[in-house]
Design an enzyme around this catalytic site. Structure first.
Site, mmCIF file in Angstrom:
data_model
loop_
_atom_site.group_PDB
_atom_site.id
_atom_site.type_symbol
_atom_site.label_atom_id
_atom_site.label_comp_id
_atom_site.label_asym_id
_atom_site.label_seq_id
_atom_site.Cartn_x
_atom_site.Cartn_y
_atom_site.Cartn_z
ATOM 1 N N HIS A 107 -7.329 -5.390 -1.180
ATOM 2 C CA HIS A 107 -6.149 -4.590 -0.870
ATOM 3 C C HIS A 107 -5.254 -5.271 0.155
ATOM 4 O O HIS A 107 -4.040 -5.055 0.173
ATOM 5 C CB HIS A 107 -6.602 -3.219 -0.342
ATOM 6 C CG HIS A 107 -5.493 -2.246 -0.139
ATOM 7 N ND1 HIS A 107 -4.817 -1.659 -1.186
ATOM 8 C CD2 HIS A 107 -4.934 -1.739 0.994
ATOM 9 C CE1 HIS A 107 -3.897 -0.839 -0.717
ATOM 10 N NE2 HIS A 107 -3.938 -0.862 0.596
ATOM 11 N N SER A 134 0.828 -1.199 0.000
ATOM 12 C CA SER A 134 0.000 0.000 0.000
ATOM 13 C C SER A 134 0.871 1.261 0.000
ATOM 14 O O SER A 134 1.647 1.469 -0.930
ATOM 15 C CB SER A 134 -0.947 -0.049 1.201
ATOM 16 O OG SER A 134 -1.921 0.972 1.117
ATOM 17 N N ASP A 184 4.140 23.962 -0.829
ATOM 18 C CA ASP A 184 5.541 23.741 -1.211
ATOM 19 C C ASP A 184 6.050 22.349 -0.840
ATOM 20 O O ASP A 184 7.137 22.193 -0.289
ATOM 21 C CB ASP A 184 6.432 24.817 -0.593
ATOM 22 C CG ASP A 184 6.333 24.877 0.931
ATOM 23 O OD1 ASP A 184 5.340 24.344 1.473
ATOM 24 O OD2 ASP A 184 7.236 25.450 1.569
#
Length: 490
Positions: A465, A189, A412
């Site tokens: 998953h 993951s 940023d």
């Protein structure tokens, strides 16, 4: 340099020579009583055992910020070395395991089982607690309160993404692997996201890479909104599957939503001090819908949502059992880094601006729990999404609301991926891509896979998953086979 206590100094002198590497001491022994700062870059513990495995703990001291011009504010890293019994002294390749998350520690082995047992047949497995988790200077709800302001907390947390996790991994590799040779990486993951960052910026440290449900979107800016937009469809599909399996839960969950909405204040108090609201209830879909056995766990949880009426005429109420289980299910009190940093893992030079919240608003006709309950429709649960209102309703997160908002507006963020490097990649890479993965969208994963030169893909709907955990050693064995000739190219 990091200051250590007199107890730590005493412990240091009790260590055997093989347990100490790269020790730097600023002052002579005559100043020890003054607790002169000492930095120990790496301390290795003694071997110990769990059934069929031998384990050894490693502690490292690394900079919070690896930029050379910055002050050396240090943090600690913890990694556990695991081998099969009797192989402690054998020459075997190293395999670094990167856990999913962000914000979750590596597994704590209790026996040889699953993928770890398979990996230990041929490797020295390194279970890294990524910075901020487990024993790696953990970011906890209490430790974060040491920060004097929300901005100070943000300035600290900005170093807890994949870029610095990879730098940590490189630091450890150079201390552990003989002659600082390359090692293999297994990323589950978010750990797979870190693996692709590794391929982008430090491929010289890699021998092979295995990704399980962990191919990230690598587009410019912040891809969080694209991720959540793509995931809405699979989330709806998983809800429909759940209710097809447990149709009786349609009415149960609808009744809970109506009860919560009609309660004064729009919800009921949670044991920790937060509040359970209809939209908060929907968070159960995070693990209930996207992993194997999740449907079953969710169903059994709702079996005990109401208190029994043992006194005639007593008021109907949600049980303490359910409220307590709800909080334990989400883990935000023990792993708050997940909630704070989740959307930032998708950001490169752009802000997330609460992407999941914005996407949910676009699909409120399907995801409005109160409206669905009133209209007699199934209430759909949400998936892997973090919302700003969670920092009002979940007690453990309340002190960090301002920091969460600052992180959501932060622009940023440094680069996490380098397409040019990925396009010319020479490191052998194999990835398990789960077709019905609710957390990592299949289409977005395939777009990125096309950018990684030489990657071998195993596309399957056999697993969700959580396939690495659920499949025993099968998933890892299949990926290793792709790179070692057992699964030749078609």
């Amino acid at each position: 340099m990091q200051t250590i206590s007199f107890f730590s100094i005493k412990l240091f002198f009790n260590l055997r020579p093989k347990q100490i590497r790269h020790l730097f001491i600023r002052s002579s022994l005559t100043t020890m009583k003054q607790q002169t700062p000492i930095a120990v870059e790496h301390v290795a513990g003694a071997w110990y055992s769990v059934p069929e495995l031998r384990l050894r703990d490693h502690h490292f001291t690394v900079p919070l910020d690896y930029t050379p011009s910055q002050s050396r504010n240090n943090i600690s890293l913890f990694a556990r070395e695991v081998v099969a019994v009797g192989k402690e002294n054998q020459d075997m390749p190293y395999l670094l395991y990167l856990q999913g998350g962000p914000g979750f520690e590596s597994p704590r082995p209790t026996e040889a089982s699953g993928w770890l047992s398979k990996a230990c047949e041929e490797h020295r497995v390194i279970l890294l607690d990524q910075r901020g988790t487990g024993l790696s200077t953990p970011v906890t709800t209490s430790s974060m309160l040491q920060m004097k302001s929300a901005q100070e907390l943000v300035d600290y947390l900005k170093y807890f993404r994949a870029d610095n996790i990879v730098k940590d991994a490189e630091f450890i590799r150079k201390h552990l692997v003989p002659n600082a040779g390359p090692w293999k990486v297994l990323g589950q993951s978010f750990g797979g996201f870190c693996g692709v960052t590794y391929l982008s910026f430090a491929p010289e440290g890699l021998k092979e890479v295995y990704l399980t449900g962990g191919i990230p979107p690598i587009g410019d800016g912040c891809t969080a909104k694209a991720v959540y937009k793509a995931c809405i469809g699979p989330i709806i599909t998983q809800n429909e599957k759940y209710y097809n399996r447990y149709p009786q839960d349609i009415e149960i969950i609808r009744d809970v939503v109506n009860y919560l909405q009609e309660t004064e204040g729009g919800g009921v108090p949670l044991p920790s001090g937060g509040i359970l609201t209809p939209r908060g209830l929907q968070l159960l879909g995070l693990t209930g819908l996207g992993s194997s056995t999740g449907f079953e766990r969710l169903h059994y949880l709702f079996e005990r949502v109401w208190d029994p009426v043992i006194v005639p005429g007593a008021k109907k109420q949600i049980s303490y059992y359910f409220l307590n289980a709800f909080e334990r299910w989400l883990s935000f009190d023990t792993n708050p880094l997940y909630a704070l940093m989740h959307e930032s893992i998708y950001c490169q030079g752009a802000a997330s601006q609460w992407a999941a919240h914005r996407i949910r608003a676009e699909h409120e006709n399907k995801l409005d729990a109160v409206k669905a309950a009133r209209e007699g429709r199934p209430v759909f649960l949400t998936g892997e999404m973090v919302f700003p209102w969670m920092f009002d309703e979940i007690h453990a997160l309340k002190p960090f609301k301002e920091a969460a908002n600052l992180l959501a507006e932060k622009k940023d963020w440094p680069l996490l991926y380098n397409k040019t490097q990925l396009n010319k990649n020479t490191v052998p890479v194999a990835a398990a891509v789960y077709y019905e993965d609710m957390f990592v969208n299949f289409n977005l994963a395939m777009e990125t896979a096309a950018e990684i030169a030489g990657i071998r893909l195993w596309v399957t709907n056999e697993y969700m998953h959580s396939g690495l955990r659920d499949g025993g050693g099968h998933v890892l064995d299949h990926l290793m086979g792709l790179l070692h000739g057992k699964k030749p190219l078609f």
